[in-house]
Design a protein around this motif. Structure first.
Motif, PDB file in Angstrom:
ATOM      1  N   PHE A  21       0.789  -1.427   0.156  1.00 12.94           N
ATOM      2  CA  PHE A  21      -0.145   0.050   0.039  1.00 12.94           C
ATOM      3  C   PHE A  21       0.965   1.106   0.071  1.00 12.94           C
ATOM      4  O   PHE A  21       0.496   2.227  -0.502  1.00 12.94           O
ATOM      5  CB  PHE A  21      -1.110   0.159   1.089  1.00 12.94           C
ATOM      6  N   ASN A  22       1.997   1.280   0.506  1.00 17.05           N
ATOM      7  CA  ASN A  22       3.098   2.338   0.550  1.00 17.05           C
ATOM      8  C   ASN A  22       3.272   2.914  -0.757  1.00 17.05           C
ATOM      9  O   ASN A  22       3.568   3.947  -0.927  1.00 17.05           O
ATOM     10  CB  ASN A  22       4.213   1.984   1.174  1.00 17.05           C
ATOM     11  N   GLY A  23       3.169   2.044  -1.839  1.00 13.56           N
ATOM     12  CA  GLY A  23       3.524   2.426  -3.211  1.00 13.56           C
ATOM     13  C   GLY A  23       2.519   3.192  -4.016  1.00 13.56           C
ATOM     14  O   GLY A  23       2.399   3.496  -4.976  1.00 13.56           O
ATOM     15  N   LEU A  24       1.373   3.236  -3.347  1.00  9.05           N
ATOM     16  CA  LEU A  24       0.170   3.856  -3.817  1.00  9.05           C
ATOM     17  C   LEU A  24       0.181   5.401  -3.572  1.00  9.05           C
ATOM     18  O   LEU A  24      -0.543   6.175  -4.491  1.00  9.05           O
ATOM     19  CB  LEU A  24      -1.263   3.350  -3.157  1.00  9.05           C
ATOM     20  N   GLY A  25       1.045   5.908  -2.840  1.00  8.20           N
ATOM     21  CA  GLY A  25       1.102   7.320  -2.583  1.00  8.20           C
ATOM     22  C   GLY A  25       0.117   8.027  -1.970  1.00  8.20           C
ATOM     23  O   GLY A  25      -0.191   8.969  -2.152  1.00  8.20           O
ATOM     24  N   VAL A  26      -0.392   7.112  -0.997  1.00  7.20           N
ATOM     25  CA  VAL A  26      -1.453   7.667  -0.095  1.00  7.20           C
ATOM     26  C   VAL A  26      -1.212   7.939   1.491  1.00  7.20           C
ATOM     27  O   VAL A  26      -2.123   8.415   2.154  1.00  7.20           O
ATOM     28  CB  VAL A  26      -2.934   6.743  -0.318  1.00  7.20           C
ATOM     29  N   GLY A  27       0.047   8.067   1.440  1.00  8.41           N
ATOM     30  CA  GLY A  27       0.670   8.202   3.016  1.00  8.41           C
ATOM     31  C   GLY A  27       0.760   7.178   3.961  1.00  8.41           C
ATOM     32  O   GLY A  27       1.119   7.390   4.976  1.00  8.41           O
ATOM     33  N   SER A  28       0.427   5.741   3.308  1.00 11.81           N
ATOM     34  CA  SER A  28       0.796   4.553   4.304  1.00 11.81           C
ATOM     35  C   SER A  28       2.190   4.273   4.209  1.00 11.81           C
ATOM     36  O   SER A  28       2.818   4.554   3.080  1.00 11.81           O
ATOM     37  CB  SER A  28       0.045   3.557   3.951  1.00 11.81           C
ATOM     38  N   THR A  29       2.855   4.340   5.427  1.00 11.42           N
ATOM     39  CA  THR A  29       4.336   4.095   5.636  1.00 11.42           C
ATOM     40  C   THR A  29       4.634   2.918   6.653  1.00 11.42           C
ATOM     41  O   THR A  29       5.967   2.427   6.361  1.00 11.42           O
ATOM     42  CB  THR A  29       5.077   5.366   6.465  1.00 11.42           C
ATOM     43  N   GLN A  30       3.742   1.967   6.915  1.00  9.40           N
ATOM     44  CA  GLN A  30       3.853   0.840   7.805  1.00  9.40           C
ATOM     45  C   GLN A  30       4.612  -0.289   6.907  1.00  9.40           C
ATOM     46  O   GLN A  30       4.058  -0.472   5.998  1.00  9.40           O
ATOM     47  CB  GLN A  30       2.916   0.504   8.367  1.00  9.40           C
ATOM     48  N   LEU A  64      -8.046   7.768   4.521  1.00  7.30           N
ATOM     49  CA  LEU A  64      -9.105   7.661   3.548  1.00  7.30           C
ATOM     50  C   LEU A  64      -9.234   8.781   2.354  1.00  7.30           C
ATOM     51  O   LEU A  64      -9.405   8.578   1.236  1.00  7.30           O
ATOM     52  CB  LEU A  64     -10.429   7.451   4.198  1.00  7.30           C
ATOM     53  N   PRO A  65      -9.072  10.150   2.800  1.00  6.53           N
ATOM     54  CA  PRO A  65      -9.332  10.995   1.875  1.00  6.53           C
ATOM     55  C   PRO A  65      -8.160  11.128   0.814  1.00  6.53           C
ATOM     56  O   PRO A  65      -8.460  11.463  -0.373  1.00  6.53           O
ATOM     57  CB  PRO A  65      -9.229  12.414   2.801  1.00  6.53           C
ATOM     58  N   ARG A  66      -7.015  10.631   1.079  1.00 10.12           N
ATOM     59  CA  ARG A  66      -5.765  10.438   0.382  1.00 10.12           C
ATOM     60  C   ARG A  66      -6.005   9.331  -0.698  1.00 10.12           C
ATOM     61  O   ARG A  66      -5.755   9.271  -1.748  1.00 10.12           O
ATOM     62  CB  ARG A  66      -4.638  10.249   0.933  1.00 10.12           C
ATOM     63  N   ALA A  67      -6.701   8.305  -0.258  1.00  4.39           N
ATOM     64  CA  ALA A  67      -7.008   6.940  -1.030  1.00  4.39           C
ATOM     65  C   ALA A  67      -8.137   7.668  -2.037  1.00  4.39           C
ATOM     66  O   ALA A  67      -7.984   7.077  -3.211  1.00  4.39           O
ATOM     67  CB  ALA A  67      -7.496   5.750   0.000  1.00  4.39           C
ATOM     68  N   LEU A  68      -9.036   8.248  -1.739  1.00  2.54           N
ATOM     69  CA  LEU A  68     -10.141   8.498  -2.543  1.00  2.54           C
ATOM     70  C   LEU A  68      -9.474   9.244  -3.631  1.00  2.54           C
ATOM     71  O   LEU A  68      -9.833   9.357  -4.608  1.00  2.54           O
ATOM     72  CB  LEU A  68     -11.471   9.319  -1.573  1.00  2.54           C
ATOM     73  N   GLU A  69      -8.671  10.398  -3.352  1.00  8.63           N
ATOM     74  CA  GLU A  69      -7.858  11.169  -3.906  1.00  8.63           C
ATOM     75  C   GLU A  69      -7.079  10.304  -5.119  1.00  8.63           C
ATOM     76  O   GLU A  69      -7.431  10.525  -6.479  1.00  8.63           O
ATOM     77  CB  GLU A  69      -7.259  12.164  -3.480  1.00  8.63           C
ATOM     78  N   ARG A  70      -6.468   9.474  -4.706  1.00  6.26           N
ATOM     79  CA  ARG A  70      -5.882   8.459  -5.609  1.00  6.26           C
ATOM     80  C   ARG A  70      -6.858   7.853  -6.624  1.00  6.26           C
ATOM     81  O   ARG A  70      -6.496   7.677  -7.697  1.00  6.26           O
ATOM     82  CB  ARG A  70      -5.023   7.502  -4.909  1.00  6.26           C
ATOM     83  N   ALA A  71      -7.870   7.372  -6.005  1.00  4.33           N
ATOM     84  CA  ALA A  71      -8.857   6.799  -6.729  1.00  4.33           C
ATOM     85  C   ALA A  71      -9.236   7.588  -7.995  1.00  4.33           C
ATOM     86  O   ALA A  71      -9.532   6.873  -8.975  1.00  4.33           O
ATOM     87  CB  ALA A  71     -10.273   6.370  -6.062  1.00  4.33           C
ATOM     88  N   ARG A  72      -9.597   8.858  -7.883  1.00  3.44           N
ATOM     89  CA  ARG A  72      -9.927   9.747  -8.788  1.00  3.44           C
ATOM     90  C   ARG A  72      -8.740   9.797 -10.114  1.00  3.44           C
ATOM     91  O   ARG A  72      -9.288  10.308 -11.020  1.00  3.44           O
ATOM     92  CB  ARG A  72     -10.104  11.161  -8.250  1.00  3.44           C
ATOM     93  N   SER A  73      -7.454   9.795  -9.678  1.00  2.00           N
ATOM     94  CA  SER A  73      -6.504   9.659 -10.682  1.00  2.00           C
ATOM     95  C   SER A  73      -6.301   8.351 -11.614  1.00  2.00           C
ATOM     96  O   SER A  73      -5.539   8.344 -12.668  1.00  2.00           O
ATOM     97  CB  SER A  73      -5.262   9.988  -9.909  1.00  2.00           C
ATOM     98  N   MET A  74      -7.031   7.372 -11.125  1.00  2.00           N
ATOM     99  CA  MET A  74      -7.103   6.087 -11.820  1.00  2.00           C
ATOM    100  C   MET A  74      -8.066   6.145 -12.952  1.00  2.00           C
ATOM    101  O   MET A  74      -9.068   6.790 -13.036  1.00  2.00           O
ATOM    102  CB  MET A  74      -7.185   4.967 -10.823  1.00  2.00           C
ATOM    103  N   ASP A  75      -7.972   4.918 -13.730  1.00  2.00           N
ATOM    104  CA  ASP A  75      -8.903   4.745 -14.933  1.00  2.00           C
ATOM    105  C   ASP A  75     -10.034   4.178 -14.248  1.00  2.00           C
ATOM    106  O   ASP A  75     -10.061   3.118 -13.462  1.00  2.00           O
ATOM    107  CB  ASP A  75      -8.392   3.526 -15.925  1.00  2.00           C
ATOM    108  N   PRO A  76     -11.223   5.012 -14.247  1.00  3.32           N
ATOM    109  CA  PRO A  76     -12.566   4.766 -13.663  1.00  3.32           C
ATOM    110  C   PRO A  76     -13.228   3.354 -14.060  1.00  3.32           C
ATOM    111  O   PRO A  76     -13.755   2.673 -13.355  1.00  3.32           O
ATOM    112  CB  PRO A  76     -13.443   5.725 -14.087  1.00  3.32           C
ATOM    113  N   VAL A  77     -12.968   2.972 -15.351  1.00  2.00           N
ATOM    114  CA  VAL A  77     -13.545   1.619 -15.618  1.00  2.00           C
ATOM    115  C   VAL A  77     -12.707   0.555 -15.044  1.00  2.00           C
ATOM    116  O   VAL A  77     -13.245  -0.391 -14.583  1.00  2.00           O
ATOM    117  CB  VAL A  77     -13.423   1.691 -17.300  1.00  2.00           C
TER     118      VAL A  77
END
Length: 191
Positions: free
Chosen positions: A86-95, A154-167
């Motif tokens: 999950f750390n590679g998604l760029g959503v702020g997870s670091t564990q 959660l907000p960062r994950a949702l922001e990352r979702a918006r940058s992905m291919d929606p389909v």
């Protein structure tokens, strides 16, 4: 040539065997397995599952985790994910996490294989490979189990979702995700 010698010839370093695999080459499989365990040519992974360790310059090395899991499940339809990915998604997870999650069609629970614990989670379908979309869906559905602060993540994950291919993201959520993950993906595109 003795049956034990024949069995030894068949063993390949780094391979994982079920007891029934070894029966093909042995006329006294339990006795021969016990002898091979005593000699260090086999190591017990779990009930009825054994591996032939690989020799490296650092000593004996276990089989690859994918081979252990495949032999344990008697199935190659699984997806192994480390929550550290999950750390590679760029959503702020670091564990960093030490317990891989194995999504599969057969088993549920925590099992120790070759000295390492795996968290098996039974699903009705399993993606063939780990994509960024599948990884994000997995993050959304397992967020409560993570050490990170959910209110920040959660907000960062949702922001990352918006940058992905929606389909592709919607397909990953529909095929692999929980109802909650599907709702969160839909929420990301409504905002």
């Amino acid at each position: 040539m003795s049956a034990l010698s024949e069995l030894k010839k068949r063993l390949r370093p780094g391979q994982v065997y079920r007891r029934q695999d070894l029966e093909k080459w042995s006329n006294a499989v339990d006795r021969h397995v016990r002898q091979l365990l005593d000699e260090g040519r086999l190591e017990k992974v779990s009930g009825g599952v054994y591996m032939a360790p690989r020799q490296t310059r650092f000593g004996k090395a276990p089989a690859k985790p994918e081979k252990l899991v495949e032999a344990f499940l008697k199935d190659d339809r699984f997806l192994m994910v480390s929550p550290s990915a999950f750390n590679g998604l760029g959503v702020g997870s670091t564990q960093l996490y030490n317990e891989p999650v194995v999504y599969n069609l057969k088993r549920h629970g925590r099992f120790k294989l070759g000295g390492r614990t795996y968290d098996f989670r039974k699903k009705s379908s399993v993606p063939a490979r780990l994509t960024q979309e599948v990884l994000l869906v997995d993050l959304l559905q397992t967020m409560d189990r993570l050490a990170e602060d959910k209110a920040e993540l959660l907000p960062r994950a949702l922001e990352r979702a918006r940058s992905m291919d929606p389909v592709r993201l919607a397909k990953a959520a529909r095929d692999f995700g929980s109802v909650r993950a599907g709702r969160l993906v839909a929420q990301a595109f409504e905002a």
